[in-house]
Design a protein around this motif. Sequence first.
Motif, PDB file in Angstrom:
ATOM      1  N   ARG A  96       0.830  -1.211   0.000  1.00  0.00           N
ATOM      2  CA  ARG A  96       0.000   0.000   0.000  1.00  0.00           C
ATOM      3  C   ARG A  96       0.862   1.257   0.000  1.00  0.00           C
ATOM      4  NH1 ARG A  96      -3.593  -3.483   3.126  1.00  0.00           N
ATOM      5  NH2 ARG A  96      -2.389  -3.084   5.016  1.00  0.00           N
ATOM      6  N   PHE A  97       1.953   1.236   0.737  1.00  0.00           N
ATOM      7  CA  PHE A  97       2.889   2.363   0.782  1.00  0.00           C
ATOM      8  C   PHE A  97       3.446   2.654  -0.606  1.00  0.00           C
ATOM      9  CE2 PHE A  97       7.468   3.382   0.953  1.00  0.00           C
ATOM     10  CZ  PHE A  97       7.430   4.652   1.531  1.00  0.00           C
ATOM     11  N   LEU A  98       3.831   1.633  -1.327  1.00  0.00           N
ATOM     12  CA  LEU A  98       4.398   1.825  -2.660  1.00  0.00           C
ATOM     13  C   LEU A  98       3.348   2.397  -3.604  1.00  0.00           C
ATOM     14  CD1 LEU A  98       6.462  -1.473  -2.897  1.00  0.00           C
ATOM     15  CD2 LEU A  98       7.358   0.840  -2.558  1.00  0.00           C
ATOM     16  N   ALA A  99       2.120   1.919  -3.504  1.00  0.00           N
ATOM     17  CA  ALA A  99       1.041   2.463  -4.342  1.00  0.00           C
ATOM     18  C   ALA A  99       0.790   3.935  -4.022  1.00  0.00           C
ATOM     19  CB  ALA A  99      -0.232   1.646  -4.145  1.00  0.00           C
ATOM     20  N   GLU A 100       0.787   4.258  -2.743  1.00  0.00           N
ATOM     21  CA  GLU A 100       0.526   5.642  -2.326  1.00  0.00           C
ATOM     22  C   GLU A 100       1.639   6.587  -2.753  1.00  0.00           C
ATOM     23  OE1 GLU A 100       0.153   5.069   1.835  1.00  0.00           O
ATOM     24  OE2 GLU A 100      -1.857   4.150   1.701  1.00  0.00           O
ATOM     25  N   ASN A 101       2.826   6.045  -2.998  1.00  0.00           N
ATOM     26  CA  ASN A 101       3.957   6.883  -3.355  1.00  0.00           C
ATOM     27  C   ASN A 101       4.296   6.837  -4.847  1.00  0.00           C
ATOM     28  OD1 ASN A 101       5.514   8.228  -0.878  1.00  0.00           O
ATOM     29  ND2 ASN A 101       4.508   6.352  -0.183  1.00  0.00           N
ATOM     30  N   GLY A 102       3.321   6.466  -5.660  1.00  0.00           N
ATOM     31  CA  GLY A 102       3.434   6.661  -7.098  1.00  0.00           C
ATOM     32  C   GLY A 102       3.874   5.482  -7.925  1.00  0.00           C
ATOM     33  N   CYS A 103       4.168   4.349  -7.295  1.00  0.00           N
ATOM     34  CA  CYS A 103       4.597   3.177  -8.069  1.00  0.00           C
ATOM     35  C   CYS A 103       3.393   2.592  -8.811  1.00  0.00           C
ATOM     36  CB  CYS A 103       5.223   2.128  -7.157  1.00  0.00           C
ATOM     37  SG  CYS A 103       6.667   2.745  -6.249  1.00  0.00           S
ATOM     38  N   ASP A 104       3.672   1.869  -9.882  1.00  0.00           N
ATOM     39  CA  ASP A 104       2.611   1.328 -10.726  1.00  0.00           C
ATOM     40  C   ASP A 104       2.252  -0.111 -10.391  1.00  0.00           C
ATOM     41  OD1 ASP A 104       2.307   3.626 -12.597  1.00  0.00           O
ATOM     42  OD2 ASP A 104       4.388   3.148 -13.071  1.00  0.00           O
TER      43      ASP A 104
END
Length: 301
Positions: free
Chosen positions: A35-43
């Motif tokens: 979820r952190f990676l999604a929230e920080n712009g990763c695809d």
Amino acid sequence: MSEARKPWHGVLVATALPFTDDLAVDYDAFADHVRFLAENGCDGVAVNGSLGEYQTLGEAERAKVVETAVQAAPEGFTVMSGVGAYGGLQVAHWAEQAAEAGATALMLLPPNAYRANDEEVIDHFRHANKAGLPVVGYNNPIDTKVDLTPALIARLAEEDLVVGVKEFSGDVRRCYEIRELAPQVDILIGTDDTLLETAMAGAVGWVAGYPNAIPRSTVELYRLATSGDVADLARASEIYRDLHSLLRWDSKTEFVQCIKLSMDVAGLRGGACRPPRGPLAPEIRESVLRDTEAALGKGYR
């Protein structure tokens, strides 16, 4: 995120896997990281790869990693599951498991129990395709000793067995040859420290290590490097120079420990690795700490 983006395009983070103090998989912490990676712009995320220590997981653990990532992923966020295995039957099993869990793409190494010939490599990829998901080939001849050469990739493409290739050889010249021999195959950056060069060679994705620790800055770097704009490329070059000593650890033998250490320094959940990976040698640890702190000190997050 553009709805037109193919599942294997963009920044797909090869996720590190958190463990508890007794080295059990911490699925809650892993879900938080997705979820952190999604929230920080990763695809998306690429799970059950080498950075996720898949070789040390039991069957139930490996399956639950995919399920956890799918459940944590927001709509439109790719979960690409690594389905590498010694045998084709196991590859078919993991491909089917990933499809049933809701993954949207697969990533596959060639067989690496021994030096497979071209016909055996092609058959290995046929097993992965039985699940019906798009397959990205993973070329890592350094570790697997089986080379997905541009000519072999072209043969895989003739049977529609791969949609792309994660190119980890470090030889960017191959990207141009792949595009000549198999223009339908997408190039994905496979080593963090060749990001800019591979982006300039036409990459449309990045199976990435260091976004585990500093996602916003590395996503910005990728976007700038692949935009096609001259001004963006100039800015990408500046960021790349600042981060290259850190990104270089992604290509070292100890890359899992290095990236997990950088995550710890950045205030994230990196932690220990499962055996046989042990603690970093003191001199390597000091170098990783220095490079990570230098990047954070310049505002890269």
